[in-house]
Design a protein around this motif. Structure first.
Motif, PDB file in Angstrom:
ATOM      1  N   ALA A   1       0.824  -1.214   0.000  1.00 53.92           N
ATOM      2  CA  ALA A   1       0.000   0.000   0.000  1.00 53.92           C
ATOM      3  C   ALA A   1       0.864   1.272   0.000  1.00 53.92           C
ATOM      4  N   PRO A   2       1.904   1.362   0.859  1.00 59.08           N
ATOM      5  CA  PRO A   2       2.747   2.563   0.809  1.00 59.08           C
ATOM      6  C   PRO A   2       3.461   2.713  -0.540  1.00 59.08           C
ATOM      7  N   MET A   3       3.845   1.596  -1.137  1.00 61.01           N
ATOM      8  CA  MET A   3       4.514   1.674  -2.430  1.00 61.01           C
ATOM      9  C   MET A   3       3.541   2.128  -3.514  1.00 61.01           C
ATOM     10  N   ALA A   4       2.297   1.685  -3.427  1.00 67.40           N
ATOM     11  CA  ALA A   4       1.276   2.132  -4.385  1.00 67.40           C
ATOM     12  C   ALA A   4       1.068   3.635  -4.252  1.00 67.40           C
ATOM     13  N   ASP A   5       1.038   4.137  -3.010  1.00 69.93           N
ATOM     14  CA  ASP A   5       0.884   5.580  -2.805  1.00 69.93           C
ATOM     15  C   ASP A   5       2.073   6.351  -3.381  1.00 69.93           C
ATOM     16  N   ALA A   6       3.285   5.825  -3.176  1.00 75.18           N
ATOM     17  CA  ALA A   6       4.477   6.494  -3.692  1.00 75.18           C
ATOM     18  C   ALA A   6       4.468   6.516  -5.221  1.00 75.18           C
TER      19      ALA A   6
END
Length: 95
Positions: free
Chosen positions: A25-30
């Motif tokens: 999820a954090p990588m998708a946001d980045a």
């Protein structure tokens, strides 16, 4: 363009990168932030702006193409620790 957790997981699999579930999820946001920034760049009007190869203006250094008689081989051999004739002798590095 929008990236979700499944897309990040698929990209990681294709790239053979192990990404833990909690980091998807954090990588998708980045990635979405990066794509949004690129979309903003697409809105910039660059009409009439010349293409650049560098952000710093550079000028090539030119020299006159002069014909010479070549280097003095004997003078060059004076710098060699060991030589045979006009050839440098170097230690063997390949068996």
């Amino acid at each position: 363009m929008s990236v979700d957790k499944d897309t990040v997981q698929r990209i990681a699999k294709l790239a053979r990168i192990a990404v833990p579930e909690e980091k998807l999820a954090p990588m998708a946001d980045a990635l979405n932030g990066i794509f949004n920034w690129v979309e903003m760049l697409n809105e910039v009007d660059v009409e009439g702006v010349p293409a650049m190869t560098s952000v710093v203006a550079q000028k090539l250094k030119w020299r006159e193409d002069e014909i010479t008689e070549g280097g003095d081989a004997q003078a060059l051999m004076g710098n060699a620790p060991e030589h045979e004739g006009t050839f440098f002798v170097v230690p063997k590095v390949v068996e």
